[in-house]
Motif scaffolding. Structure first.
Motif, PDB file in Angstrom:
ATOM      1  N   VAL A 189       0.911  -1.105  -0.094  1.00 20.02           N
ATOM      2  CA  VAL A 189      -0.006  -0.161   0.008  1.00 20.02           C
ATOM      3  C   VAL A 189       0.785   1.261  -0.123  1.00 20.02           C
ATOM      4  N   ASN A 200      -1.249   6.996  -0.647  1.00 20.94           N
ATOM      5  CA  ASN A 200      -2.631   7.336  -0.847  1.00 20.94           C
ATOM      6  C   ASN A 200      -3.531   6.196  -0.439  1.00 20.94           C
ATOM      7  N   ASP A 242      -3.805   3.469  -1.717  1.00 21.63           N
ATOM      8  CA  ASP A 242      -3.715   2.576  -3.036  1.00 21.63           C
ATOM      9  C   ASP A 242      -3.146   1.456  -2.725  1.00 21.63           C
ATOM     10  N   TRP A 243      -3.184   0.109  -3.177  1.00 22.47           N
ATOM     11  CA  TRP A 243      -2.792  -1.065  -3.057  1.00 22.47           C
ATOM     12  C   TRP A 243      -2.556  -1.700  -4.427  1.00 22.47           C
ATOM     13  N   TRP A 244      -1.443  -2.681  -4.403  1.00 20.20           N
ATOM     14  CA  TRP A 244      -1.216  -3.176  -5.664  1.00 20.20           C
ATOM     15  C   TRP A 244      -0.471  -4.665  -5.431  1.00 20.20           C
ATOM     16  N   THR A 292      -7.432  -2.427   3.166  1.00 20.40           N
ATOM     17  CA  THR A 292      -6.188  -1.849   3.759  1.00 20.40           C
ATOM     18  C   THR A 292      -6.115  -1.496   5.212  1.00 20.40           C
ATOM     19  N   VAL A 336     -11.279   4.813   1.887  1.00 21.00           N
ATOM     20  CA  VAL A 336      -9.852   5.114   1.950  1.00 21.00           C
ATOM     21  C   VAL A 336      -9.312   6.426   2.395  1.00 21.00           C
ATOM     22  N   ARG A 389      -2.859  12.194  -0.527  1.00 19.75           N
ATOM     23  CA  ARG A 389      -3.518  12.988  -1.518  1.00 19.75           C
ATOM     24  C   ARG A 389      -2.886  14.380  -1.653  1.00 19.75           C
ATOM     25  N   SER A 419       2.973   8.263  -7.262  1.00 20.76           N
ATOM     26  CA  SER A 419       2.256   7.607  -8.045  1.00 20.76           C
ATOM     27  C   SER A 419       2.429   5.930  -8.092  1.00 20.76           C
ATOM     28  N   LEU A 420       1.670   5.160  -8.796  1.00 19.60           N
ATOM     29  CA  LEU A 420       1.777   3.799  -8.648  1.00 19.60           C
ATOM     30  C   LEU A 420       2.537   3.251 -10.022  1.00 19.60           C
TER      31      LEU A 420
END
Length: 649
Positions: free
Chosen positions: A269, A272, A274-276, A318, A364, A380, A546-547
Motif C-alpha cells: 500500500v 494514498n 492505494d494497493w497493488w 487496507t 480510503v 492525496r 504514483s503507482l
C-alpha cells in the motif's frame, strides 16, 4: 345495431382490454424484467412477484364483475388500470410492497436461519471454522460457492456456512433452501433494507459466527480440497492474526480452479492508501487484496471487526490489516490454502456485478485519517480527510497500537529497498534542450522545467543488475576469443559469449553466458559489472506519488505501467550511467530528436540531469521517527524499536 346493444359491447370490450389484456401484458413484462443472475426468469420464486400477480388477478376479477353504466364503468376501469400500474411500478423499483411487521424487525440486521437447515454443530465451535459469504444478486453463484465449501471442508472442521444476503431480489434463501443439503450447516442472514454494502454484510456475518475461526470469502469462489488445513494451523498458532489464501482463477462453467493458472496473494500500500499485488519469498504481507481472509473469533471481537464508519465497498482490505499489524498482530498467507476466484470481465457478461452502489463513500480516506499519523500530509498531496474516526482512535488507544512508522519499518524491504521512501526526488532535464520530461496521458513530452514531472529512482535491485559506473563496459570492446566454444543454452557457439545472441536475444545467451542489458557476457565478466549485494535500490524510475513506473522504451520514449517493486520486470529496468545516459534493459538509451523523444545507441544518446533534487517529506518523517525511537534507550509505550543502521538510504 340498437344503441343499448352497442353500449353493452363497448363496455364489454373496455373491460376485456383493461381487466384481461392489460394485466396479462403486465404479467409478461414482469416475468421478462425479473431474471436471476443466470439470465433465467425466477418470478415464481419471489414472494413479492407472486403478490403482485395475485393483486393483478384480483383487480381483473373486480373489474369484470362490476356492473356500471358506460360513464361509471369508464371511471372504474381507469381506476383499475391506475392501481395495476402502481403495483407493477412499485415492485419493479424495488420498494417494499408491505410495511415491516414492526420497527424493531425493520431495524434488525438479519433474518433468522432457514427452516429445516442445520445450524452450526457445537455451540462453542472449538477448532471449527465459520465460512462467511456476503452475497448480493448472485443466486446461482451463491449456490455453487456454498456447495463447494460444503463438499471440500471436512464435517468435523466446518462449523457453519453463513450467507449474508444483502437485499438480493429474489431473496437467496429461496434457491439455497431447495438446492443446499442440510449437512452443509447453512445459515442465511438477510438485510431486508439492503443493499447496505460489503463491509456491513461481512460485519453481520462475522458477528453472528460461532466458530473458533471465521473465514470471509466472496460469493463467487471455489476452494481447493484441503484449503482449510494451513489456514487453521496458522490461526491456532496466534490469535491476533489474519490469514489469506493463495488466490487462483475460477472456471465458472466447471466451478473449479483453472489448472495451471497463476496465483496472487500479497499486496503493498502507498501513502494514498492505494494497493497493488507483489510477491517475494516471505509469507508476511502488508495488506490484503479484498474479501478473502480468515481470522480468529477472539481477534474479530477484540479488534472490533471493521471500521464502523465505512460503508459500501472497498477500503477494508487496507484498514483491517494495518490495524492488525499496528495493534499486536500479523498478516500471513497460507501457500497451501488455495481458493479460486471469479474475476469480473466485460468479455463474459455472466461475471458482471448485478448491483449498483447507491452512494459513494471515501473509505480510503478513513484508513489514512485513522492510521497514517504524522504521515497523513502525504495522503492525496495534503488533502486532509474530512471524516470522523473518533471510534477508531479510541480503539487504537485501548489496544495500545503502535504508530504508522512501525508499519513502514516492518516492511522496509518495500518502503526502503524499493524506493518508496526515496533518497531524493527530481525532475529529468535534457542537457541539449534544457527542457524537462512531463507526463502526458500514457507517454512523456519535453516541456519547460517549471512544469516537469517529479521522479525518483525505485524498485528493488534484482540479482545481476549492473552498477551505474560499470555500464560503459557493456559498450567497450572486449578481447576476442575465436577458439572458445561456449554453450548458449539450446546451441553452442565458437568465439565466446559475443557469438551467442545472433539476433535472438536473451534466450540464446545462457548456460556459459549471461544476458546483461542486451549484452551477452561470460559469468566472470557479468560479475564485474553486477551491483554489490549490499545495494538494494534501485532498478527503475518512478513518478513521485504514483503507482506508475517507466516500463519499456519505444521510438517515442518510455511507456508506463504499475510498478513491479521487486525489480524482476525487465521492461521496467532503467538506470542512469555516470555520464548521464538513461539506459533501458534492452541496451538502448533515451534520446531526443526534433523536439521529441526517441531511443538509440547509448554511446551517442542524449545526456540527462537530475534537476532540483530534494529529500521528500515522507523520508524526512521516517528518519525522524527512527531518531525518536532510539533503541539505545527504552522507547516509550507504543513506539517502534527502529535500528538507525537499517535506515541508511
Amino acid at each position: 345495431m340498437p344503441k343499448r346493444r352497442t353500449d353493452f359491447a363497448t363496455r364489454f370490450l373496455l373491460r376485456c382490454f383493461a381487466c384481461w389484456a392489460v394485466p396479462l401484458l403486465f404479467v409478461v413484462l414482469l416475468i421478462a424484467a425479473h431474471p436471476d443472475d443466470t439470465g433465467q426468469t425466477s418470478w415464481y420464486e419471489d414472494d413479492a412477484a407472486l403478490l403482485v400477480m395475485a393483486g393483478l388477478a384480483l383487480m381483473s376479477l373486480l373489474g369484470v364483475t362490476a356492473h356500471c353504466s358506460l360513464d361509471a364503468g369508464a371511471a372504474c376501469l381507469l381506476m383499475n388500470m391506475v392501481m395495476q400500474l402502481l403495483m407493477v411500478f412499485t415492485f419493479l423499483n424495488g420498494a417494499p410492497l408491505l410495511p415491516p411487521a414492526s420497527p424493531a424487525l425493520a431495524a434488525a440486521p438479519a433474518s433468522p436461519a432457514l427452516r429445516g437447515v442445520e445450524r452450526g454443530a457445537g455451540a462453542e465451535g472449538q477448532g471449527r471454522i465459520s465460512v462467511v459469504l456476503p452475497c448480493l444478486n448472485e443466486t446461482h453463484f451463491a449456490v455453487q460457492t456454498v456447495q463447494s465449501f460444503c463438499n471440500r471442508t471436512p464435517s468435523e472442521v466446518l462449523q457453519e456456512i453463513i450467507v449474508v444476503d444483502d437485499g438480493s431480489k429474489p431473496p437467496l434463501s429461496i434457491e439455497l433452501q431447495k438446492r443446499v443439503d442440510p449437512r452443509c450447516r447453512l445459515r442465511v442472514l438477510r438485510h431486508e433494507d439492503g443493499p447496505r454494502g460489503l463491509m456491513i454484510a461481512k460485519q453481520t456475518g462475522g458477528d453472528a459466527a460461532t466458530g473458533e475461526f471465521i473465514g470471509f470469502y466472496d460469493c463467487h469462489v471455489a476452494p481447493r480440497k484441503g484449503w482449510h488445513a494451513e489456514t487453521i494451523q496458522l490461526l491456532q498458532a496466534k490469535s491476533r492474526r489474519l490469514v489469506i489464501p493463495m488466490i487462483g482463477a475460477l472456471n465458472i462453467d466447471t466451478w473449479d480452479e483453472i489448472p495451471g493458472g497463476g496465483f496472487v496473494g500479497k499486496c503493498w500500500v502507498n501513502f494514498n492508501a492505494d494497493w497493488w499485488w507483489y510477491d517475494d519469498e516471505s509469507d508476511y504481507t502488508p495488506v490484503i487484496s479484498g474479501g478473502l481472509v480468515a481470522t480468529t473469533r477472539s481477534w474479530w471481537q477484540e479488534s472490533g471487526g471493521f471500521d464502523p464508519g465505512m460503508h459500501g465497498w472497498g477500503g477494508e482490505n487496507t484498514e483491517q490489516p494495518i490495524r492488525t499489524w499496528l495493534c499486536g498482530g500479523d498478516v500471513l498467507r497460507a501457500k497451501s490454502s488455495v481458493v479460486a476466484h471469479m474475476w469480473r470481465t466485460e468479455a463474459d457478461k455472466r461475471t458482471i456485478a448485478r448491483y449498483k452502489i447507491r452512494e459513494r463513500y471515501d473509505n480510503v480516506a478513513r484508513t489514512a485519517a485513522a492510521w497514517f499519523d504524522e504521515f497523513l500530509p502525504k495522503f492525496r498531496s495534503g488533502q486532509t480527510p474530512n471524516v470522523d474516526v473518533t471510534k477508531t482512535l479510541e480503539l487504537k488507544k485501548r489496544l495500545e497500537c503502535k504508530p504508522f512508522a512501525y508499519f513502514l519499518h516492518r516492511f522496509r524491504k518495500i518502503y526502503l529497498k524499493s524506493g518508496m521512501l526515496p533518497e531524493k526526488v527530481f525532475r529529468i532535464r535534457s542537457r541539449s534542450t534544457n527542457m524537462c520530461l512531463q507526463r502526458r496521458d500514457r507517454a512523456y513530452v519535453l516541456t519547460d522545467c517549471s512544469g516537469g514531472t517529479w521522479f525518483h529512482r525505485a524498485n528493488m535491485i534484482p540479482p545481476g543488475f549492473p552498477q551505474a559506473e560499470s555500464l560503459s563496459r557493456l559498450v567497450a570492446p572486449r578481447p576476442s576469443s575465436p577458439n572458445r566454444l561456449v554453450s548458449c543454452g539450446g546451441h553452442q557457439a565458437m568465439g565466446g559469449c559475443d557469438a551467442c545472441p545472433q539476433g535472438h536475444g536473451s534466450e540464446w545467451c545462457n548456460a556459459d553466458c549471461k544476458w546483461v542489458f542486451a549484452v551477452c557476457l561470460s559469468h566472470q565478466e557479468a560479475a564485474k559489472v553486477a551491483t554489490e549485494p549490499a545495494e538494494t535500490c534501485c532498478s527503475g524510475i518512478r513518478e513521485w506519488n504514483s503507482l506508475d513506473c517507466w516500463a519499456g522504451l519505444t521510438g517515442k520514449g518510455p511507456e508506463t505501467a504499475l510498478c513491479d517493486v521487486t525489480g524482476h520486470s525487465t521492461s521496467q529496468q532503467f538506470i542512469f550511467d555516470a555520464d548521464g545516459h538513461i539506459w533501458h534493459g534492452t541496451g538502448e538509451c533515451l534520446g531526443v530528436k526534433d523536439g521529441g523523444l526517441k531511443k538509440g545507441q547509448c554511446a551517442t544518446a542524449e545526456q540527462w540531469d537530475m534537476l532540483e533534487a530534494f529529500e521528500p517529506f515522507e523520508t524526512k518523517t521516517y528518519k525522524a521517527a527512527v531518531v525518536k525511537s532510539d533503541p539505545q534507550n527504552e522507547p516509550r509505550r507504543g513506539r517502534p524499536r527502529i535500528d538507525r543502521a537499517q535506515v541508511k538510504m
